[in-house]
Design an enzyme around this catalytic site. Structure first.
Site, PDB file in Angstrom:
ATOM      1  N   LYS A  82       1.087  -1.322  -0.031  1.00  0.00           N
ATOM      2  CA  LYS A  82      -0.375   0.424  -0.209  1.00  0.00           C
ATOM      3  C   LYS A  82       0.925   1.029  -0.528  1.00  0.00           C
ATOM      4  CE  LYS A  82      -4.705   0.420   2.008  1.00  0.00           C
ATOM      5  NZ  LYS A  82      -4.988   0.212   0.758  1.00  0.00           N
TER       6      LYS A  82
HETATM    7  N1  PMP Z   1      -5.843  -4.127  -3.378  1.00  0.00           N
HETATM    8  C1  PMP Z   1      -5.368  -3.145  -3.001  1.00  0.00           C
HETATM    9  C2  PMP Z   1      -4.279  -2.778  -4.361  1.00  0.00           C
HETATM   10  C3  PMP Z   1      -6.580  -2.529  -2.276  1.00  0.00           C
HETATM   11  O1  PMP Z   1      -5.890  -0.681  -2.704  1.00  0.00           O
HETATM   12  C4  PMP Z   1      -6.947  -2.792  -1.581  1.00  0.00           C
HETATM   13  C5  PMP Z   1      -8.233  -1.693  -0.653  1.00  0.00           C
HETATM   14  N2  PMP Z   1      -6.871  -1.532   1.005  1.00  0.00           N
HETATM   15  C6  PMP Z   1      -7.761  -3.892  -1.046  1.00  0.00           C
HETATM   16  C7  PMP Z   1      -6.765  -5.481  -2.882  1.00  0.00           C
HETATM   17  C8  PMP Z   1      -8.740  -4.210  -0.176  1.00  0.00           C
HETATM   18  O2  PMP Z   1      -7.975  -4.247   0.376  1.00  0.00           O
HETATM   19  P1  PMP Z   1      -8.347  -4.227   2.052  1.00  0.00           P
HETATM   20  O3  PMP Z   1     -10.008  -5.197   2.460  1.00  0.00           O
HETATM   21  O4  PMP Z   1      -7.824  -3.927   3.529  1.00  0.00           O
HETATM   22  O5  PMP Z   1      -8.767  -2.413   2.346  1.00  0.00           O
END
Ligand code: PMP
Length: 319
Positions: free
Chosen positions: A170
């Site tokens: 991230k």
């Molecule tokens: N993939 C990406 C590239 C993302 O940015 C996110 C959002 N954080 C997710 C998957 C899903 O992660 P989460 O369920 O922890 O928000």
């Protein structure tokens, strides 16, 4: 300069009054500033989280969903990038609760923590630079449609590979990859992008993890397929196994499996649980949100919104 619509001006004024956490203090958004040469702005040397807090009308309060897990993930991600989140998880949670209390939102909210290289100087690296840290909270509705279903395109952009830059981290710079995929999809008339790995297997959406229902089994790419290790993904796996009695398999997924899946789901903190009804102009299942998607959605929203006592441990109440 383009003239802004009155609603946008009003929104900007309201935002200036929001309480934020910035460089070790609670301050107003409008009093918090970064310099033009801030390292992270030029080189993408930051990493963020996205957390949701849901307004419960019956409880008359916000509940933050799986907040410690998000901050824990952020600590690990920052370490990958030679940065340190400056406080322990429990203090970060307490600060977030205090921000939400002061901002007194009575609607769903997005919480955005960011750790970033704060030096105002030229020169590409991570080491020997100062870490800045902020938490901003904003009112936030649906990121993609979760009702009628969305139409997706397999992107011509490939997912960034772990040995190019840590895809799971991230980190701010990596979102150029996501932004290119999302923009291409939307400009081509679709709602979202599905992105493949360098070797052509399904990785994830532009900001969502993906599940396919095939022969009664939920299939999702493993964490080694350059995905973000999603907290929503983990939540849906728990629901499927423990509450719906459905097998969940983490395995490599081919692109053409998307076209013959009975149901496809994109999920994430922003996207929540979004049914995919069409991919590359091929109808998925009956072209409507399928029954397993609907049941997972129902479990997810009930847990997030504080309507399911069994998952109260996932919620941090505000006030
Ligand atoms: N993939 C990406 C590239 C993302 O940015 C996110 C959002 N954080 C997710 C998957 C899903 O992660 P989460 O369920 O922890 O928000």
């Amino acid at each position: 300069m383009t003239e802004q619509a009155p609603a946008a001006v009003q929104q900007r004024r309201a935002q200036a009054d929001y309480w934020v956490y910035f460089d070790g203090e609670l301050r107003r958004y409008g009093d918090s500033h970064l310099g033009l040469l801030t390292h992270a702005l030029h080189y993408g040397t930051g990493c963020f989280e996205g957390i949701r807090a849901y307004w419960s009308e019956s409880q008359r309060r916000l509940n933050v969903f799986r907040m410690p897990e998000h901050f824990e993930r952020m600590r690990g991600n920052a370490r990958m990038l030679h940065m340190e989140v400056p406080l322990p998880v429990d203090e970060l949670c307490a600060i977030t609760v205090e921000l939400l209390r002061r901002n007194a939102f009575t609607t769903d909210v997005y919480v955005r923590p960011l750790v970033y290289k704060a030096n105002e100087e030229v020169g590409i690296r991570f080491h020997d630079l100062r870490d800045g840290f902020m938490i901003v909270t904003v009112p936030f509705g649906a990121y993609v449609d979760t009702t009628g279903g969305i139409r997706c395109q397999v992107s011509s952009w490939r997912r960034i590979d772990d040995n190019v830059a840590p895809a799971r981290s991230k980190s701010s710079g990596i979102y150029v990859n996501s932004a290119l995929a999302k923009t291409e999809a939307v400009l081509n008339g679709f709602d979202e992008a599905i992105v493949l790995t360098q070797d052509g297997h399904v990785s994830e959406g532009s900001a969502e993890n993906i599940f396919l229902l095939r022969r009664g089994c939920l299939v999702t790419p493993p964490v080694s397929e350059n995905i973000v290790e999603g907290i929503t993904r983990r939540t849906l796996m728990t629901f499927a196994r423990d509450e719906l009695g459905i097998d969940v398999v983490e395995r490599v997924v081919d692109r053409t499996e998307l076209y013959i899946a009975d149901e496809v789901i994109l999920c994430g903190t922003g996207a929540e649980v979004s049914p995919v009804i069409e991919i590359d102009r091929r109808r998925i299942g009956d072209g409507e949100p399928g029954p397993v998607t609907r049941r997972l959605q129902d479990l997810y929203f009930r847990a997030c919104k504080g309507d399911d006592e069994r998952h109260a441990e996932w919620l941090t109440p505000v006030g």
